[in-house]
Write a protein that holds these residues in place. Structure first.
Motif, PDB file in Angstrom:
ATOM      1  N   TYR A  54       0.848  -1.337  -0.324  1.00  0.00           N
ATOM      2  CA  TYR A  54       0.149   0.094   0.181  1.00  0.00           C
ATOM      3  C   TYR A  54       0.930   1.499   0.461  1.00  0.00           C
ATOM      4  N   LEU A  55       1.979   1.350   0.800  1.00  0.00           N
ATOM      5  CA  LEU A  55       2.665   2.281   0.858  1.00  0.00           C
ATOM      6  C   LEU A  55       3.371   2.508  -0.496  1.00  0.00           C
ATOM      7  N   VAL A  56       3.788   1.579  -1.131  1.00  0.00           N
ATOM      8  CA  VAL A  56       5.236   2.091  -2.771  1.00  0.00           C
ATOM      9  C   VAL A  56       3.019   2.455  -3.676  1.00  0.00           C
ATOM     10  N   SER A  57       2.200   1.675  -3.267  1.00  0.00           N
ATOM     11  CA  SER A  57       1.155   2.714  -4.555  1.00  0.00           C
ATOM     12  C   SER A  57       0.943   3.593  -4.768  1.00  0.00           C
ATOM     13  N   GLN A  58       1.487   4.163  -2.976  1.00  0.00           N
ATOM     14  CA  GLN A  58       1.071   5.863  -2.650  1.00  0.00           C
ATOM     15  C   GLN A  58       2.370   6.949  -2.572  1.00  0.00           C
ATOM     16  N   LEU A  59       3.272   6.339  -2.693  1.00  0.00           N
ATOM     17  CA  LEU A  59       5.238   6.717  -2.989  1.00  0.00           C
ATOM     18  C   LEU A  59       5.463   6.880  -4.921  1.00  0.00           C
ATOM     19  N   GLN A  60       4.544   6.211  -5.146  1.00  0.00           N
ATOM     20  CA  GLN A  60       5.098   6.011  -7.136  1.00  0.00           C
ATOM     21  C   GLN A  60       5.997   7.139  -7.371  1.00  0.00           C
ATOM     22  N   ASP A  61       4.840   8.623  -7.039  1.00  0.00           N
ATOM     23  CA  ASP A  61       5.387  10.197  -7.411  1.00  0.00           C
ATOM     24  C   ASP A  61       6.938  10.169  -6.557  1.00  0.00           C
ATOM     25  N   HIS A  62       7.349   9.443  -5.584  1.00  0.00           N
ATOM     26  CA  HIS A  62       9.004  10.181  -4.859  1.00  0.00           C
ATOM     27  C   HIS A  62       9.901   8.783  -5.342  1.00  0.00           C
ATOM     28  N   GLY A  63       9.401   7.901  -6.076  1.00  0.00           N
ATOM     29  CA  GLY A  63      10.852   7.065  -6.727  1.00  0.00           C
ATOM     30  C   GLY A  63      10.337   5.570  -5.729  1.00  0.00           C
ATOM     31  N   VAL A  64       9.610   5.068  -5.709  1.00  0.00           N
ATOM     32  CA  VAL A  64       9.585   4.347  -4.617  1.00  0.00           C
ATOM     33  C   VAL A  64       8.658   3.297  -5.607  1.00  0.00           C
ATOM     34  N   THR A  65       8.707   2.592  -6.146  1.00  0.00           N
ATOM     35  CA  THR A  65       8.228   1.339  -7.307  1.00  0.00           C
ATOM     36  C   THR A  65       7.839  -0.634  -6.931  1.00  0.00           C
ATOM     37  N   GLN A  66       8.613  -0.176  -5.483  1.00  0.00           N
ATOM     38  CA  GLN A  66       8.489  -2.123  -5.008  1.00  0.00           C
ATOM     39  C   GLN A  66       9.110  -2.037  -3.784  1.00  0.00           C
ATOM     40  N   SER A  67       8.620  -2.946  -3.244  1.00  0.00           N
ATOM     41  CA  SER A  67       8.375  -2.917  -1.533  1.00  0.00           C
ATOM     42  C   SER A  67       9.132  -4.080  -0.713  1.00  0.00           C
ATOM     43  N   LYS A  68       9.786  -4.438   0.374  1.00  0.00           N
ATOM     44  CA  LYS A  68      10.341  -5.477   0.821  1.00  0.00           C
ATOM     45  C   LYS A  68      10.392  -6.109   2.434  1.00  0.00           C
ATOM     46  N   VAL A  69      10.379  -6.580   2.699  1.00  0.00           N
ATOM     47  CA  VAL A  69      10.239  -7.232   4.317  1.00  0.00           C
ATOM     48  C   VAL A  69      11.101  -7.477   4.799  1.00  0.00           C
ATOM     49  N   MET A  70      11.942  -7.702   5.862  1.00  0.00           N
ATOM     50  CA  MET A  70      12.765  -8.287   6.763  1.00  0.00           C
ATOM     51  C   MET A  70      12.817  -8.392   8.079  1.00  0.00           C
ATOM     52  N   VAL A  71      13.243  -9.718   8.230  1.00  0.00           N
ATOM     53  CA  VAL A  71      12.613 -10.773   9.756  1.00  0.00           C
ATOM     54  C   VAL A  71      13.832  -9.895  10.440  1.00  0.00           C
ATOM     55  N   ALA A  72      14.155  -9.390  11.725  1.00  0.00           N
ATOM     56  CA  ALA A  72      15.129  -9.444  12.265  1.00  0.00           C
ATOM     57  C   ALA A  72      14.704 -10.438  13.654  1.00  0.00           C
ATOM     58  N   THR A  73      15.915 -11.834  14.394  1.00  0.00           N
ATOM     59  CA  THR A  73      15.121 -12.559  15.046  1.00  0.00           C
ATOM     60  C   THR A  73      15.526 -11.311  16.515  1.00  0.00           C
ATOM     61  N   ASN A  74      16.156 -10.561  16.414  1.00  0.00           N
ATOM     62  CA  ASN A  74      16.469  -9.361  18.074  1.00  0.00           C
ATOM     63  C   ASN A  74      16.316  -8.270  17.437  1.00  0.00           C
ATOM     64  N   LEU A  75      16.203  -7.406  18.730  1.00  0.00           N
ATOM     65  CA  LEU A  75      16.434  -6.006  18.596  1.00  0.00           C
ATOM     66  C   LEU A  75      18.071  -5.596  18.207  1.00  0.00           C
TER      67      LEU A  75
END
Length: 310
Positions: A54-75
């Motif tokens: 959803y964020l990508v769909s709203q940020l096209q004008d700012h050069g954002v075209t795709q997204s990714k989720v990275m999961v860390a196991t701890n802080l």
């Protein structure tokens, strides 16, 4: 010129055109990377991906075209990722957010109404007939916490005790009684096969522990009514944000502003509502007003007290 020198010449040319300082830690600035701290990567990615898209769909004008989720196991791992610029934005508890700000240089963007809730507090409770009305009446007795990483069922209540100067004693079991001048504590998930708020409440209800502490939300929802009638709250913390959004250092001012604007308005359109609902039932995002900032300041000031326990 030999082939070896031709290759060397090309390498040198590329180095001059694109020196090391030109490279960011992210290989693709068009990709918005959301970070999550979780021990269940599959579930974390499933919950976060719709919101990221959803964020990508709203940020096209700012050069954002795709997204990714990275999961860390701890802080600690997430701190390293944010410092290296590998993750653009993280949503987590106020304690994690403050750590990311202080150790990774992150910036607070907004408050997240995670699970539909803007804020919560920690409550201490005991049996009504125990006559425990204050912390000093817990000396020589046992308090039950949930686990070592719980904000409302460990960090906040422990800070409340340490702020008032009490000495805490970690017990190996419920039978390992604390010294008379200390308040003992145990973690339900470490000494019982049945963890959770209901089990914590049962220990207090049955007189196995003098008190327990967890969130006011769990007090209202998790304790069976018949059991709650015999229990009472004798201390409460200040309200703290349910979750906070932070952005990595180095993210452009324009993109941070755009991200914030999209989040603050996401609950106002149908597509945004659907994405938020899948994002662990997030109701909305709102701005960091003075009341929220006051609670963040309290956490930042009090958090070092936890070092006494390690």
């Amino acid at each position: 010129m030999s082939k070896q020198y031709q290759v060397l010449a090309v390498v040198i040319s590329l180095f001059l055109l694109f020196p090391p300082s030109a490279y960011s830690a992210k290989s693709d600035d068009a990709t918005l990377v959301l970070g999550v701290i979780s021990t269940n990567p599959k579930k974390a990615v499933k919950r976060t991906t719709p919101f990221a898209k959803y964020l990508v769909s709203q940020l096209q004008d700012h050069g954002v075209t795709q997204s990714k989720v990275m999961v860390a196991t701890n802080l600690e791992q997430m701190v390293r990722w944010m410092k290296a610029g590998k993750v653009d934005m993280v949503s987590d508890t106020v304690f994690s957010a403050v750590t990311l700000v202080n150790e990774a240089g992150a910036e607070l963007l907004a408050r997240r109404w995670k699970s539909g809730v803007a804020e919560y507090s920690s409550v201490f409770f005991s049996r009504q007939d125990s006559e425990i009305q204050s912390f000093d009446q817990l000396l020589g007795k046992t308090v039950v916490f949930e686990d070592r990483y719980s904000t409302s069922a460990y960090f906040v209540p422990v800070i409340m005790l340490l702020e008032q100067g009490f000495t805490l004693y970690e017990q190996a079991s419920l039978r390992d009684m604390p010294p008379a001048d200390s308040i003992g504590y145990v973690f339900v998930d470490e000494i019982s096969s049945s963890s959770g708020e209901v089990n914590m409440s049962a220990w207090v209800f049955n007189g196995q522990a003098a008190a327990a502490a967890f969130s006011n939300l769990d007090w209202e929802k998790e304790i069976p009514p018949a059991m709650r009638q015999e229990l009472e709250i004798f201390a409460s913390s200040i309200a703290i944000p349910r979750a906070l959004q932070v952005a990595r250092p180095g993210l452009t001012v324009e993109l941070k502003q755009a991200l914030t604007e999209v989040m603050l308005s996401a609950h106002l359109d149908e597509q945004g509502q659907e994405a938020l609902s899948q994002y662990k039932k997030t109701a909305q995002f709102d701005e960091l007003d003075q009341a929220v900032q006051n609670s963040i300041d309290w956490v930042e000031k009090a958090a070092p007290l936890l070092e006494q326990l390690y």
